[in-house]
Design a protein around this motif. Structure first.
Motif: not given
Length: 447
Positions: A8, A11, A13, A29, A32-36, A50-51, A54
């Motif tokens: 990957k 970026d 995460r 977010e 541009g961050w991917k958050t969960h 998955e992340y 991170c």
């Protein structure tokens, strides 16, 4: 071999464990961050996998989670930077402080200062980028040379990781079978030299006609005629003769890029290893002190399998899966008696012995389960017998030594040992020792 996470791009995460949808998450977010945001420990493992790589921010301020459960996850995650959110008064709680000390790169107390949090998270993303460019998943290579979760193996992995990115010579010590060559390969593959050759030379088998001798003076040439550039491992370096020691020392002392013949030499990093006491060899003059200091720039003591007790069964399971697949057998688990046998045995041959034993068991198992009888190891009763024999021999040696000191006089020997004469005679009879005062120079007559 790259792992899924390494393929990957790095970026932004972030996993927010137990966190409400805070303003700082919204700002991430927007950048541009991917958050969960996750509130369920049953799913956090798959999310972290998955992340990864991170950042994981875990909110401990409301005591919603078992700290032990969080610690277990933090302990086994790789390329995850943990940040804790707590209440100020929780800093008085030992368990919280221990968690932060062991697993977190930072912590924040509520209310959360958004700007400070964003700055910290951004910096740690940069650290992940640096690590991902250099960190290879070492546990997937070299037959598990650095695999395990014990404290000693984690410390070893950390030292390997740190020294790999330098150019200093490394000195590996440890018992036979601990995997010193595998660790040397890991250092090489984690270094800037990973695309250059790695050559391991057994110094015990070197002779004057061996082409590897040219590696010791920088005159070695590769197939294309160019100097050797890479990593040279000198295994059993204590076995080098005086002449070979002098040749290697002269090469190491020569100006950079010059071989002893004055030709351009390669760029070589040396990793030396030994199972012997090289300090003693230096002290008695059989090994060059100057060479020892040239080689021993960064010392790594490889732990024995006995020092990695919590890894034994973990390694055994991993090797069983490997060999069952390799030999197309059904073996997939260990019986309770085989588990006890593996954990009770002292493993004098270390990881190498464990590999051989599990390989044997995988071949002999007739069904899914490996049993104690499939290992060529002492049973519990044999171990007890061995301990009894050791105790008896030690007792016998003490009796002989005391009798010798007292020139065969049982009464004075018994007094010295603090036992009655009757007990002394019983012990002598048990070990077939017959005192003979006429030969007091020997002190006893013995079967």
């Amino acid at each position: 071999m790259m792992t899924q996470s390494q393929n990957k791009s790095i970026d932004g995460r972030l996993v927010a464990l137990g966190c409400n949808y805070e303003p700082w998450i919204a700002l991430l977010e927007q950048s541009g961050w991917k958050t969960h945001c996750c509130y369920d420990l049953r799913t956090v493992d798959s999310i972290l996998e998955e992340y990864s790589p991170c950042i994981c921010v875990v909110d401990l301020s409301n005591n919603d989670f078992s700290l032990n459960s969080i610690s277990l996850r933090a302990n086994k995650t790789k390329q995850v930077k943990w940040i804790a959110i707590i209440k100020k008064e929780q800093l008085k709680t030992d368990a919280i402080c221990q968690f932060i000390n062991n697993f977190c790169i930072d912590y924040f107390t509520v209310p959360i200062p958004s700007s400070h949090m964003l700055s910290t998270i951004g910096h740690q993303l940069g650290m992940l980028e640096i690590e991902s460019s250099s960190w290879v998943e070492i546990t997937s290579q070299h037959d598990m040379g650095l695999y395990g979760e014990s404290k000693s193996i984690k410390q070893l992995r950390d030292m390997v990781r740190r020294v790999a990115m330098t150019e200093v010579n490394v000195f590996l010590t440890g018992e036979n079978g601990t995997g010193k060559e595998l660790i040397a390969k890991s250092i090489h593959n984690l270094s800037k030299r990973k695309n250059t050759p790695f050559i391991a030379v057994n110094c015990a088998s070197l002779n004057h006609d061996d082409e590897n001798m040219s590696l010791l003076d920088g005159s070695y040439r590769q197939e294309d005629g160019t100097p050797f550039n890479g990593t040279l491992m000198l295994d059993n370096v204590d076995e080098l003769s005086k002449e070979m020691q002098e040749k290697l020392l002269a090469y190491l002392q020569a100006p950079t890029s010059d071989s002893l013949e004055g030709e351009a030499s390669g760029d070589v990093r040396i990793i030396a290893s030994t199972s012997a006491d090289l300090d003693a060899a230096v002290a008695n003059g059989t090994f060059s002190k100057e060479l020892y200091y040239r080689l021993n720039v960064f010392h790594i003591k490889v732990p024995t399998l006995r020092e990695r007790g919590s890894d034994i069964f973990l390694l055994a399971e991993t090797f069983l899966t490997k060999f069952a697949r390799e030999y197309s057998t059904m073996a997939s688990s260990f019986s309770e008696d085989s588990k006890q046998l593996l954990l009770r045995y002292s493993w004098p041959g270390n990881v190498r012995e464990l590999i051989n034993q599990v390989k044997r068991a995988a071949l002999l198992a007739e069904g899914n389960e490996v049993k104690a009888e499939h290992f060529d190891l002492p049973s519990k009763s044999n171990l007890k017998q061995s301990l009894r024999n050791i105790k008896d021999e030690a007792e016998k040696d003490v009796l002989v030594a005391v009798l010798e000191t007292h020139r065969g006089q049982v009464a004075s020997a018994a007094k010295d040992l603090g036992v009655s004469r009757a007990t002394m005679y019983r012990l002598l009879n048990k070990h077939n020792i017959v005192p003979d005062v006429r030969h007091y120079n020997n002190g006893y007559a013995r079967d």
